[in-house]
Design a protein around this motif. Structure first.
Motif, PDB file in Angstrom:
ATOM      1  N   LEU A 146       0.807  -1.216   0.000  1.00 44.33           N
ATOM      2  CA  LEU A 146       0.000   0.000   0.000  1.00 44.33           C
ATOM      3  C   LEU A 146       0.843   1.271   0.000  1.00 44.33           C
ATOM      4  O   LEU A 146       0.294   2.368  -0.060  1.00 44.33           O
ATOM      5  N   SER A 147       2.163   1.117   0.043  1.00 41.55           N
ATOM      6  CA  SER A 147       2.994   2.315   0.145  1.00 41.55           C
ATOM      7  C   SER A 147       4.173   2.340  -0.822  1.00 41.55           C
ATOM      8  O   SER A 147       4.831   3.369  -0.959  1.00 41.55           O
ATOM      9  N   ARG A 148       4.440   1.199  -1.509  1.00 42.64           N
ATOM     10  CA  ARG A 148       5.585   1.132  -2.417  1.00 42.64           C
ATOM     11  C   ARG A 148       5.197   0.447  -3.719  1.00 42.64           C
ATOM     12  O   ARG A 148       4.188  -0.243  -3.790  1.00 42.64           O
ATOM     13  N   LYS A 149       6.043   0.636  -4.740  1.00 42.26           N
ATOM     14  CA  LYS A 149       5.828  -0.010  -6.036  1.00 42.26           C
ATOM     15  C   LYS A 149       6.802  -1.164  -6.268  1.00 42.26           C
ATOM     16  O   LYS A 149       6.511  -2.081  -7.029  1.00 42.26           O
ATOM     17  N   ASP A 150       7.962  -1.107  -5.608  1.00 43.11           N
ATOM     18  CA  ASP A 150       9.013  -2.097  -5.870  1.00 43.11           C
ATOM     19  C   ASP A 150       8.884  -3.296  -4.922  1.00 43.11           C
ATOM     20  O   ASP A 150       9.799  -3.651  -4.191  1.00 43.11           O
ATOM     21  N   THR A 188      -9.893  -0.797   4.906  1.00 44.62           N
ATOM     22  CA  THR A 188      -9.871  -0.631   6.363  1.00 44.62           C
ATOM     23  C   THR A 188      -8.441  -0.560   6.867  1.00 44.62           C
ATOM     24  O   THR A 188      -8.099   0.270   7.713  1.00 44.62           O
ATOM     25  N   PHE A 189      -7.580  -1.443   6.338  1.00 42.53           N
ATOM     26  CA  PHE A 189      -6.174  -1.468   6.757  1.00 42.53           C
ATOM     27  C   PHE A 189      -5.484  -0.152   6.398  1.00 42.53           C
ATOM     28  O   PHE A 189      -4.755   0.424   7.211  1.00 42.53           O
ATOM     29  N   GLU A 190      -5.745   0.336   5.193  1.00 44.20           N
ATOM     30  CA  GLU A 190      -5.087   1.557   4.722  1.00 44.20           C
ATOM     31  C   GLU A 190      -5.613   2.797   5.429  1.00 44.20           C
ATOM     32  O   GLU A 190      -4.841   3.685   5.813  1.00 44.20           O
ATOM     33  N   ASN A 191      -6.915   2.867   5.637  1.00 40.24           N
ATOM     34  CA  ASN A 191      -7.525   4.075   6.201  1.00 40.24           C
ATOM     35  C   ASN A 191      -7.276   4.227   7.694  1.00 40.24           C
ATOM     36  O   ASN A 191      -7.490   5.313   8.253  1.00 40.24           O
ATOM     37  N   LYS A 241      -7.197   1.592  18.804  1.00 40.94           N
ATOM     38  CA  LYS A 241      -8.138   1.262  17.728  1.00 40.94           C
ATOM     39  C   LYS A 241      -7.500   0.337  16.704  1.00 40.94           C
ATOM     40  O   LYS A 241      -8.165  -0.552  16.159  1.00 40.94           O
ATOM     41  N   ILE A 242      -6.199   0.526  16.432  1.00 44.24           N
ATOM     42  CA  ILE A 242      -5.540  -0.329  15.445  1.00 44.24           C
ATOM     43  C   ILE A 242      -4.815  -1.504  16.111  1.00 44.24           C
ATOM     44  O   ILE A 242      -3.893  -2.087  15.551  1.00 44.24           O
ATOM     45  N   GLN A 243      -5.264  -1.834  17.331  1.00 44.13           N
ATOM     46  CA  GLN A 243      -4.859  -3.048  18.049  1.00 44.13           C
ATOM     47  C   GLN A 243      -3.450  -2.995  18.635  1.00 44.13           C
ATOM     48  O   GLN A 243      -2.869  -4.046  18.945  1.00 44.13           O
ATOM     49  N   TYR A 244      -2.883  -1.790  18.805  1.00 45.81           N
ATOM     50  CA  TYR A 244      -1.661  -1.678  19.603  1.00 45.81           C
ATOM     51  C   TYR A 244      -2.059  -1.745  21.074  1.00 45.81           C
ATOM     52  O   TYR A 244      -3.138  -1.293  21.455  1.00 45.81           O
ATOM     53  N   ILE A 296      -4.827 -11.299  -0.163  1.00 45.28           N
ATOM     54  CA  ILE A 296      -3.636 -10.520  -0.503  1.00 45.28           C
ATOM     55  C   ILE A 296      -3.706 -10.013  -1.934  1.00 45.28           C
ATOM     56  O   ILE A 296      -3.097  -8.993  -2.266  1.00 45.28           O
ATOM     57  N   PHE A 297      -4.466 -10.678  -2.807  1.00 40.96           N
ATOM     58  CA  PHE A 297      -4.596 -10.228  -4.198  1.00 40.96           C
ATOM     59  C   PHE A 297      -5.209  -8.820  -4.259  1.00 40.96           C
ATOM     60  O   PHE A 297      -4.900  -8.041  -5.162  1.00 40.96           O
ATOM     61  N   ASP A 298      -6.095  -8.494  -3.306  1.00 40.69           N
ATOM     62  CA  ASP A 298      -6.732  -7.177  -3.293  1.00 40.69           C
ATOM     63  C   ASP A 298      -5.721  -6.058  -3.054  1.00 40.69           C
ATOM     64  O   ASP A 298      -5.948  -4.908  -3.437  1.00 40.69           O
ATOM     65  N   TYR A 299      -4.608  -6.383  -2.407  1.00 45.32           N
ATOM     66  CA  TYR A 299      -3.613  -5.366  -2.063  1.00 45.32           C
ATOM     67  C   TYR A 299      -2.703  -5.034  -3.252  1.00 45.32           C
ATOM     68  O   TYR A 299      -1.992  -4.033  -3.216  1.00 45.32           O
TER      69      TYR A 299
END
Length: 438
Positions: free
Chosen positions: A83-87, A105-108, A130-133, A276-279
């Protein structure tokens, strides 16, 4: 594979049929691409016994599992990189067919920090929870945080890194990176993304309505069993679901909560799970290594999962909606990757899951009929990993003139004298001819 990835310059998913081979491939690709985000994405269970019921023996087996924390970190870092890189190069096992939390949800729900901005400490704490930390209470582990006056320590859930945030009142002064084990300095950052500490982050804002919907399905199922004269099954499903609802209300979790994932994901009956295909973007490379082994697994896993779930549903251990907590089935996979066109499957998947520009490469020494039939090009590549040529081989008569053989052996002994040790036991005046005649 590495040369193809280098030439295409697009995110790549390499799938292997077992963890060991996947680990070997991931190691090799890290060597080929030292500056890329190369990830290892396999099942994070060291031990996994799925929930099941054996009707003919009336045996119910509860789910048991042991999670490998390191592999869980690998999986989370994979999702964040996509979600943050191309390589990105991901080496995965066929378990990547199984569901993950929603990409959106993961990204937002990531938390963004930037030096110079002002932040409210209470809001930081709420967002981390909220993000489970989890707050540090005793033993320090990945995915924890700690407030120390104007300093906030965040132990990354994805790598052995501690992010130490220094504030001047509410203003973020600077971000220090430290090794979470040795606390040695590893540099500074001007901005930072903190990603969720779980792969299955759910939107709990609509929890009351979700629990009402689960209870309504339970009531329908109880009524169905009673009409069929199955009071035992009716009582069983009622007790199970009411207990789960109470636990989710009180703690936000219950054992087997994944069986209610269609409600939390807001998926309709039969709709494909998030994977994982959705990512990956629409244009990515999918390499199936040892395809003659991997493709049969991709087809068999969803069928085995469905068979096990149907027993649990039919005998009152799970609600019918649990059938949709499942891996991506093969029809959905081949439609989403444009191997085949199926209008009904496309409607079921939703357009956001169709990777219309995805490219697929089957790699196999012994390809099956399916991969050959779906391949526009079938190039043969003969590789000697050692770089050695085939040695010249001579076949001599079983008996007869040994002169040529003897001369060949003499040349060999002159070239490689160290193999004379194999002549131990013979006298010095014994010739090769004597040995052969013997």
């Amino acid at each position: 594979m590495a040369n193809i990835i280098q030439n295409l310059q697009i995110p790549t998913l390499i799938m292997s049929h077992n963890k060991t081979l996947a680990a070997q491939l991931a190691t090799e690709f890290k060597y080929f691409f030292p500056k890329n985000a190369v990830h290892y994405f396999v099942s994070y269970f060291d031990y996994y016994q799925p929930e099941s019921y054996i009707p003919n023996r009336d045996i119910y087996i509860e789910k048991e599992s042991t999670i490998n924390k390191e592999i869980e970190m690998f999986r989370l870092s994979t999702m964040a990189s996509l979600l943050s890189r191309k390589d990105v190069i991901v080496v995965a096992s066929v378990s990547s067919l199984y569901g993950l939390g929603s990409k959106d949800t993961f990204e937002n729900n990531r938390i963004y920090f930037e030096v110079g901005n002002e932040y409210d400490f209470d809001e930081i704490k709420r967002n981390l929870l909220k993000i489970q930390y989890k707050p540090v209470l005793g033993k320090i582990e990945a995915g924890m945080f700690e407030f120390k006056g104007d300093i906030v320590d965040i132990y990354s859930s994805m790598e052995n890194i501690l992010y130490r945030l220094f504030f001047d009142e509410n203003k973020l002064e600077f971000i220090s990176i430290k090794d979470s084990m040795t606390f040695s300095d590893k540099g500074k950052l001007n901005h930072l993304n903190i990603w969720p500490a779980t792969q299955f982050l759910q939107n709990m804002g609509n929890l009351d309505n979700i629990l009402i919907a689960i209870e309504n399905e339970m009531k329908e199922r109880v009524e169905y069993f009673k009409k069929e004269g199955k009071d035992l099954e009716a009582n069983r499903i009622q007790k199970r679901v009411l207990y789960d609802i109470r636990m989710i209300k009180e703690t936000g979790f219950t054992t087997g909560i994944e069986n209610y994932s269609p409600y939390f994901d807001d998926r309709k009956a039969g709709q494909a799970p998030n994977t994982i295909f959705d990512y990956f973007p629409d244009d990515f490379l999918y390499i199936i290594d040892e395809s003659h082994m991997s493709l049969p697994q991709l087809q068999a896993m969803p069928k085995a999962d469905r068979s096990r779930k149907l027993n649990l549903i039919d005998y009152g251990f799970r609600l019918p909606s649990a059938i949709d907590h499942r891996p991506l089935n093969f029809d959905e996979l081949k439609t989403s990757l444009s191997w085949e066109y199926n209008e009904d499957i496309i409607q079921n998947l939703g357009l956001n899951k169709i990777k219309k520009d995805a490219k697929t490469l089957f790699v196999s020494a012994t390809p099956g009929e399916y991969e050959i039939s779906k391949s526009g090009d079938v190039p043969e590549q003969i590789i000697r990993p050692t770089g050695l040529l085939d040695p010249i081989t001579y076949v001599y008569p079983k008996d007869g003139d040994y002169e040529k053989l003897i001369s060949s052996v003499d040349k060999l002994l002159n070239k490689k004298p160290f193999i004379k040790k194999y002549l131990n036991g013979y006298s010095d005046d014994t010739t090769i001819k004597d040995i052969l005649l013997e």
